[in-house]
Design an enzyme around this catalytic site. Structure first.
Site, mmCIF file in Angstrom:
data_model
loop_
_atom_site.group_PDB
_atom_site.id
_atom_site.type_symbol
_atom_site.label_atom_id
_atom_site.label_comp_id
_atom_site.label_asym_id
_atom_site.label_seq_id
_atom_site.Cartn_x
_atom_site.Cartn_y
_atom_site.Cartn_z
ATOM 1 N N CYS A 180 -1.223 -7.602 8.253
ATOM 2 C CA CYS A 180 -1.051 -6.994 6.852
ATOM 3 C C CYS A 180 -0.722 -5.623 6.818
ATOM 4 O O CYS A 180 -0.287 -5.423 5.879
ATOM 5 C CB CYS A 180 -2.363 -7.568 6.329
ATOM 6 S SG CYS A 180 -2.638 -9.328 6.396
ATOM 7 N N HIS A 183 -1.368 -3.921 -0.598
ATOM 8 C CA HIS A 183 -0.907 -5.247 0.210
ATOM 9 C C HIS A 183 -1.260 -6.386 -0.688
ATOM 10 O O HIS A 183 -2.587 -6.520 -1.168
ATOM 11 C CB HIS A 183 -1.643 -5.294 1.641
ATOM 12 C CG HIS A 183 -1.310 -6.681 2.240
ATOM 13 N ND1 HIS A 183 -0.277 -7.357 2.274
ATOM 14 C CD2 HIS A 183 -2.516 -7.424 2.563
ATOM 15 C CE1 HIS A 183 -0.704 -8.560 2.970
ATOM 16 N NE2 HIS A 183 -1.956 -8.542 2.974
ATOM 17 N N ASN A 229 0.762 -14.499 -0.268
ATOM 18 C CA ASN A 229 0.756 -13.244 0.519
ATOM 19 C C ASN A 229 1.814 -13.338 1.709
ATOM 20 O O ASN A 229 1.659 -14.169 2.591
ATOM 21 C CB ASN A 229 -0.773 -13.320 1.190
ATOM 22 C CG ASN A 229 -1.183 -12.061 2.023
ATOM 23 O OD1 ASN A 229 -0.154 -11.604 2.974
ATOM 24 N ND2 ASN A 229 -2.383 -11.971 2.596
#
Ligand code: ACO
Length: 351
Positions: free
Chosen positions: A116, A278, A308
């Site tokens: 991430c 993020h 995501n």
């Protein structure tokens, strides 16, 4: 010393939309559960056997080059962040070079495995290479094809409803303009909880962390045979996540690392024109927004549409924000990420 500026951005998401309702045809889940816990309404999944992480990245790169007004031949270094590569090795950097038709060999390709926070780590690397004078035009891409390795049964629902496929790319270029470009980057890591957001199989661990009695295979005298074992197949070659532990850490680390970057360049939260966190979970982004007391128009979220997308989430958002006219010259862009490792980081960019 030159500064490093983001001069172009592009993104690509696969055509096929998978709504929460569609996900509930594969596993025991509901639109209500997913929306309430994550804010996600839909995500894109790539075409199996037709697209790969690299082909998604190539689409995003071509758009980023066009936006920057350069040809792919002008790129002199590739940084590729992904946790879902085409191959275990070689990494996607060289595959992207080939896919783009870049035949010159006076170019480097580096793969980043920071999940991430991969894009923020990659941006920091690009910044250092440009400031040192080693490279002038760097392609930084984040791309993921999560769908190829997720468990779409009810067993995997805690993970598979969250992640989506996509790619984002930026061109980072040297500039002599003062007070312009990447002002600072801050990077952190803490391996304490490494296995709590991870895909541990296949791998050289061979199950050692479970203890000998749990190896699940006959030990042989010869070296080898631990990378992919029958037990790994039986357990499932899928990612796992201790969601609440990740959530609790993320909501603390995001604001901390943003404040750390602001302090380093003597700025404050009021100076931020746009925060792109993020896109881990809308609830995490909303929590961070509240702690930093930022108004809605200063925080960019698109997780509702894409889920995501790990290393791709920030560059996809940069590309969308740029197209929407939200990154005008002189504005202060703040990027922040937290994820597997745990690793986390932030960047401040004067556009
Ligand atoms: N649909 C329906 N029920 C589900 C689903 C699903 N998709 N997934 C899990 N459940 C069930 C569980 O089985 C559990 O049932 P039980 O109570 O009968 O045992 C129940 O829902 C609650 O599960 P929890 O995991 O405790 O749910 P939680 O409220 O923690 O929400 C979530 C899970 C959304 C993952 C949350 O912990 C979270 O947001 N964590 C942050 C992690 C994150 O954002 N990760 C993104 C990737 S990492 C990164 O990018 C930072």
């Amino acid at each position: 010393m030159p500064n490093a500026q983001i001069v172009g951005a592009g993104h690509y998401v696969p055509e096929t939309v998978y709504s929460n309702e569609k996900m509930s045809t594969y596993m025991d889940t509901t639109d209500e559960w997913i929306t309430e816990r994550t804010g996600i309404k839909e995500r894109r999944f790539a075409k199996k056997h037709e697209e790969t992480t690299t082909t998604l990245a190539a689409h995003a790169t071509r758009e980023a080059c066009k936006d920057a007004g350069i040809s792919v031949e002008e790129i002199d270094f590739i940084i590729f962040a992904t946790l879902s590569p085409d191959y275990y090795f070689p990494g996607c950097g060289v595959l992207l070079q080939r896919e783009l038709g870049i035949t010159k060999t006076e170019i480097g390709a580096l793969d980043i495995r920071n999940q991430c926070s991969g894009f923020v780590y990659g941006l920091s690397v690009a910044d250092q290479f440009i400031k040192s004078g080693m490279y002038k035009t760097i392609l930084l891409v984040g791309a993921e094809m999560h769908s190829m390795g997720m468990d779409f049964s009810t067993r995997g629902r805690g993970v598979s409803v969250i992640f989506g496929d996509g790619a984002g790319a930026v061109i980072v270029k040297a500039t002599e303009e003062e007070n312009s470009g990447i002002l600072t980057t801050k990077l952190h890591s803490d391996g304490t909880h490494a296995e709590h957001l991870a895909m541990i199989n296949p791998g050289s661990h061979g199950g050692y962390h479970l203890g000998k009695e749990h190896f699940g295979y006959e030990e042989k005298d010869t070296p080898g045979d631990v990378f992919v074992t029958q037990k790994m197949f039986d357990d499932g070659l899928y990612p796992n996540m201790t969601g609440q532990l990740v959530f609790k850490n993320a909501v603390v680390k995001f604001p901390q690392v943003i404040q750390e970057a602001l302090k380093a360049v003597a700025l404050s939260t009021e100076d931020i024109d746009l925060l792109i966190p993020h896109q881990a979970n809308l609830r995490i982004s909303q929590f961070v927004q509240k702690v930093l007391q930022l108004p809605d128009n200063k925080v960019f979220n698109n997780i509702q549409k894409y889920g995501n997308t790990t290393a791709a989430s920030i560059p996809i958002a940069i590309s969308e924000a740029k197209k929407a006219g939200k990154l005008i010259k002189g504005s202060l862009l703040c990027l922040a990420a937290f994820g597997s490792g745990f690793t986390w980081g932030s960047a401040l960019v004067r556009m």
